[in-house]
Design an enzyme around this catalytic site. Structure first.
Site, mmCIF file in Angstrom:
data_model
loop_
_atom_site.group_PDB
_atom_site.id
_atom_site.type_symbol
_atom_site.label_atom_id
_atom_site.label_comp_id
_atom_site.label_asym_id
_atom_site.label_seq_id
_atom_site.Cartn_x
_atom_site.Cartn_y
_atom_site.Cartn_z
ATOM 1 N N HIS A 303 0.849 -1.186 0.000
ATOM 2 C CA HIS A 303 0.000 0.000 0.000
ATOM 3 C C HIS A 303 0.885 1.236 0.000
ATOM 4 O O HIS A 303 1.938 1.237 0.616
ATOM 5 C CB HIS A 303 -0.903 0.007 1.242
ATOM 6 C CG HIS A 303 -2.061 0.925 1.119
ATOM 7 N ND1 HIS A 303 -1.973 2.267 1.403
ATOM 8 C CD2 HIS A 303 -3.329 0.695 0.720
ATOM 9 C CE1 HIS A 303 -3.148 2.811 1.194
ATOM 10 N NE2 HIS A 303 -3.985 1.901 0.779
ATOM 11 N N ASP A 360 -8.003 -5.262 0.244
ATOM 12 C CA ASP A 360 -8.499 -6.087 -0.858
ATOM 13 C C ASP A 360 -8.098 -7.548 -0.754
ATOM 14 O O ASP A 360 -8.585 -8.371 -1.521
ATOM 15 C CB ASP A 360 -7.975 -5.531 -2.191
ATOM 16 C CG ASP A 360 -8.613 -4.207 -2.511
ATOM 17 O OD1 ASP A 360 -9.798 -4.064 -2.210
ATOM 18 O OD2 ASP A 360 -7.925 -3.322 -3.039
HETATM 19 N N1 ACO Z 1 4.133 -7.635 -4.696
HETATM 20 C C1 ACO Z 1 5.478 -7.618 -4.869
HETATM 21 N N2 ACO Z 1 6.244 -6.525 -4.757
HETATM 22 C C2 ACO Z 1 5.625 -5.377 -4.453
HETATM 23 C C3 ACO Z 1 4.240 -5.302 -4.237
HETATM 24 C C4 ACO Z 1 3.485 -6.486 -4.377
HETATM 25 N N3 ACO Z 1 2.167 -6.471 -4.179
HETATM 26 N N4 ACO Z 1 3.893 -4.023 -3.955
HETATM 27 C C5 ACO Z 1 5.031 -3.315 -3.970
HETATM 28 N N5 ACO Z 1 6.078 -4.127 -4.275
HETATM 29 C C6 ACO Z 1 7.484 -3.719 -4.341
HETATM 30 C C7 ACO Z 1 7.766 -2.976 -5.633
HETATM 31 O O1 ACO Z 1 8.222 -3.856 -6.653
HETATM 32 C C8 ACO Z 1 8.841 -2.001 -5.203
HETATM 33 O O2 ACO Z 1 10.064 -2.699 -5.171
HETATM 34 P P1 ACO Z 1 11.450 -1.900 -5.504
HETATM 35 O O3 ACO Z 1 11.567 -0.841 -4.438
HETATM 36 O O4 ACO Z 1 12.485 -2.976 -5.387
HETATM 37 O O5 ACO Z 1 11.284 -1.358 -6.886
HETATM 38 C C9 ACO Z 1 8.465 -1.668 -3.746
HETATM 39 O O6 ACO Z 1 7.708 -2.798 -3.287
HETATM 40 C C10 ACO Z 1 7.616 -0.402 -3.615
HETATM 41 O O7 ACO Z 1 6.504 -0.516 -4.496
HETATM 42 P P2 ACO Z 1 5.874 0.717 -5.292
HETATM 43 O O8 ACO Z 1 5.075 0.208 -6.440
HETATM 44 O O9 ACO Z 1 6.941 1.717 -5.566
HETATM 45 O O10 ACO Z 1 4.936 1.303 -4.165
HETATM 46 P P3 ACO Z 1 3.694 2.222 -4.412
HETATM 47 O O11 ACO Z 1 3.429 2.906 -3.140
HETATM 48 O O12 ACO Z 1 3.854 3.067 -5.624
HETATM 49 O O13 ACO Z 1 2.538 1.154 -4.761
HETATM 50 C C11 ACO Z 1 0.710 -0.325 -4.635
HETATM 51 C C12 ACO Z 1 1.543 0.745 -3.895
HETATM 52 C C13 ACO Z 1 0.261 0.185 -6.003
HETATM 53 C C14 ACO Z 1 -0.561 -0.593 -3.822
HETATM 54 C C15 ACO Z 1 1.559 -1.606 -4.769
HETATM 55 O O14 ACO Z 1 1.929 -2.101 -3.496
HETATM 56 C C16 ACO Z 1 0.823 -2.704 -5.574
HETATM 57 O O15 ACO Z 1 0.887 -2.707 -6.803
HETATM 58 N N6 ACO Z 1 0.131 -3.644 -4.869
HETATM 59 C C17 ACO Z 1 -0.643 -4.657 -5.541
HETATM 60 C C18 ACO Z 1 -1.965 -4.075 -5.998
HETATM 61 C C19 ACO Z 1 -2.896 -3.826 -4.825
HETATM 62 O O16 ACO Z 1 -3.094 -4.672 -3.960
HETATM 63 N N7 ACO Z 1 -3.547 -2.644 -4.840
HETATM 64 C C20 ACO Z 1 -4.543 -2.282 -3.832
HETATM 65 C C21 ACO Z 1 -4.105 -1.091 -3.065
HETATM 66 S S1 ACO Z 1 -5.260 -0.772 -1.771
HETATM 67 C C22 ACO Z 1 -6.557 -0.010 -2.515
HETATM 68 O O17 ACO Z 1 -6.499 0.601 -3.527
HETATM 69 C C23 ACO Z 1 -7.825 -0.155 -1.840
#
Ligand code: ACO
Length: 425
Positions: A303, A360
């Protein structure tokens, strides 16, 4: 930092502002005028776009408060109608206020009859979110008497209409996809009971609302009611900042919510859990999530704000058990979810990056047990988030500091050049 109240940049001091709780913010409104520079913050990771008194999140501690009240207490002790009143009005209602509010919302549940024909323009296999975007946007063509955003009374009526009609719109989207007749609202039922009946009932026989399912779904609605300045809420605010009518603004929010990185994640999370299928395949998926060359992510994990367990996921996990017991169902997907969570939370990759289950991760398991197809999950999220969007939109319109939202950019394209005629290129 010049002192505790200003941040020095070049020869200029920028005021540091404090809210009631949470990080301070630097007021950079004069930055461009004074220095000729913009700030650069793609994804708004460090930018407060507005003042708000609605919702507070402490992502490190895993805290979510609506108007100061912890989400866990609201989910346990309150109802979606009560939380809606709280978000809109700032305080918990008295018994009389809640009754009046519920009565008002209940009396707005019907849709203009012509909207039923509007549905028939969609293909039967249309995604419910596609229908929701279209129908909610179209409300502005049907309710002209509540589109003047400068009239507080019209704003209130539009807010009530949106909250009240969203269950009807979502249930009709479902009915249309399965080819069953639309059901009119039944005002003798609760907000959530009425939605269950409009979704799963048929005109041919009475529908009995299961009180445990009704309570569980009501709780899911509470958990989704608002979440501060997330992508869809910011979209609603940005659309509203130009003076667009509330129905158009909420349609914009629905469009934003649809994406798999936001509200679409509940659908994606359940699809992922079903694809994993059995606990022995979990390590393979965890390895894929950690592989930088594989775009796969664990859906329902991670998140932008929570770097701790999402407090909504805790309530969701408890609710799964209640619904399974009440409906006497079991689904291997829940066991996969529990074990996946356990393995991920003990894996250094997820620990170091502070990736925890979000709201979620478990919601799809519950919604599926109740009988909703995955395509309806995000539509339910939109239904519940409407009150948050509406409350945030009202707060923005009433804010004297409100201006049209207009971000700037770091331009990297060609500098000025002369047009060449087509024969000379
Ligand atoms: N699985 C594996 N790796 C992940 C995940 C994941 N679910 N989420 C983040 N990471 C990793 C990224 O690859 C990144 O790694 P790096 O630093 O080595 O490049 C690091 O963690 C940070 O991730 P970002 O994408 O930069 O974080 P951001 O804050 O932009 O994204 C997000 C947050 C979009 C929710 C992300 O965690 C994600 O895509 N999760 C899966 C989708 C999801 O569950 N969305 C629901 C969000 S809650 C809602 O909307 C109600």
């Amino acid at each position: 930092m010049a002192d505790t109240n200003t941040l020095k940049f070049g020869n200029h001091d920028y005021p540091v502002m404090s809210g009631s709780v949470g990080p301070q913010v630097v007021d950079i409104r004069k930055l461009y005028n004074e220095t000729g520079m913009f700030t650069y913050d793609p994804g708004f990771t460090s930018t407060a776009s507005c003042e708000s008194a609605l919702t507070y999140i402490d992502g490190d501690e895993g805290i979510l408060l609506h108007r100061g009240y912890p989400i866990g207490q609201l989910a346990e002790q309150s109802s979606f109608m009560e939380v809606s009143y709280l978000l809109l009005n700032g305080e918990l209602p008295s018994k009389g206020e809640l009754d009046e509010f519920t009565h008002t919302i209940t009396r707005h549940t019907m849709l203009h009859e012509q909207l039923a024909t509007f549905y028939r323009g969609f293909r039967r296999d249309a995604h419910p979110m596609a229908i929701m975007c279209g129908v909610v946007g179209a409300l502005s063509a049907f309710y002209h008497d509540s589109t003047d955003i400068n009239d507080p009374h019209q704003r209130m009526i539009a807010s009530h209409r949106l909250i009240a009609k969203m269950p009807t719109i979502a249930a009709m989207a479902y009915k249309y996809s399965v080819g069953q007749p639309f059901l009119y609202p039944d005002n003798s039922l609760s907000y959530t009971g009425n939605f269950l009946r409009m979704t799963f009932g048929v005109p041919a026989e009475p529908y009995e609302v299961n009180p445990i399912v009704e309570r569980a779904l009501d709780r899911i609605f509470i958990l989704h009611a608002d979440h501060e300045q997330n992508a869809s809420t910011s979209t609603v605010r940005l659309a509203g900042s130009s003076g667009a009518n509330p129905f158009a603004c909420i349609a914009a929010g629905i469009a934003c919510l649809w994406g798999p990185a936001h509200g679409g994640a509940n659908e994606a999370a359940l699809n992922m859990l079903r694809e994993i299928g059995t606990p022995d395949r979990i390590p393979e998926f965890i390895a894929r999530a950690k592989d930088k060359n594989d775009p796969f992510r664990l859906m329902g994990f991670g998140h932008r704000v929570y770097k701790n367990y999402d407090p909504r996921a805790t309530v969701m996990q408890q609710t799964v058990r209640e619904v399974f017991d009440a409906l006497k169902v079991s689904d291997p997907v829940f066991e996969v979810a529990l074990q996946l969570e356990h393995m991920a939370l003990n894996d250094p990759y997820f620990v170091e990056k502070k990736l925890f289950p979000n709201v979620d991760f478990y919601s799809g398991v519950i919604l599926s047990a109740i009988g909703f197809p995955t395509t309806m999950f995000t539509a339910l999220f939109a239904l519940a988030r409407t009150v948050g969007w509406v409350a945030q939109w009202n707060e923005m319109i009433s804010d004297p500091a409100q201006k049209i939202g207009r971000p700037r950019q770091l331009y990297t394209g060609p500098t000025q050049r002369d047009y060449t005629a087509i024969g000379q290129r």
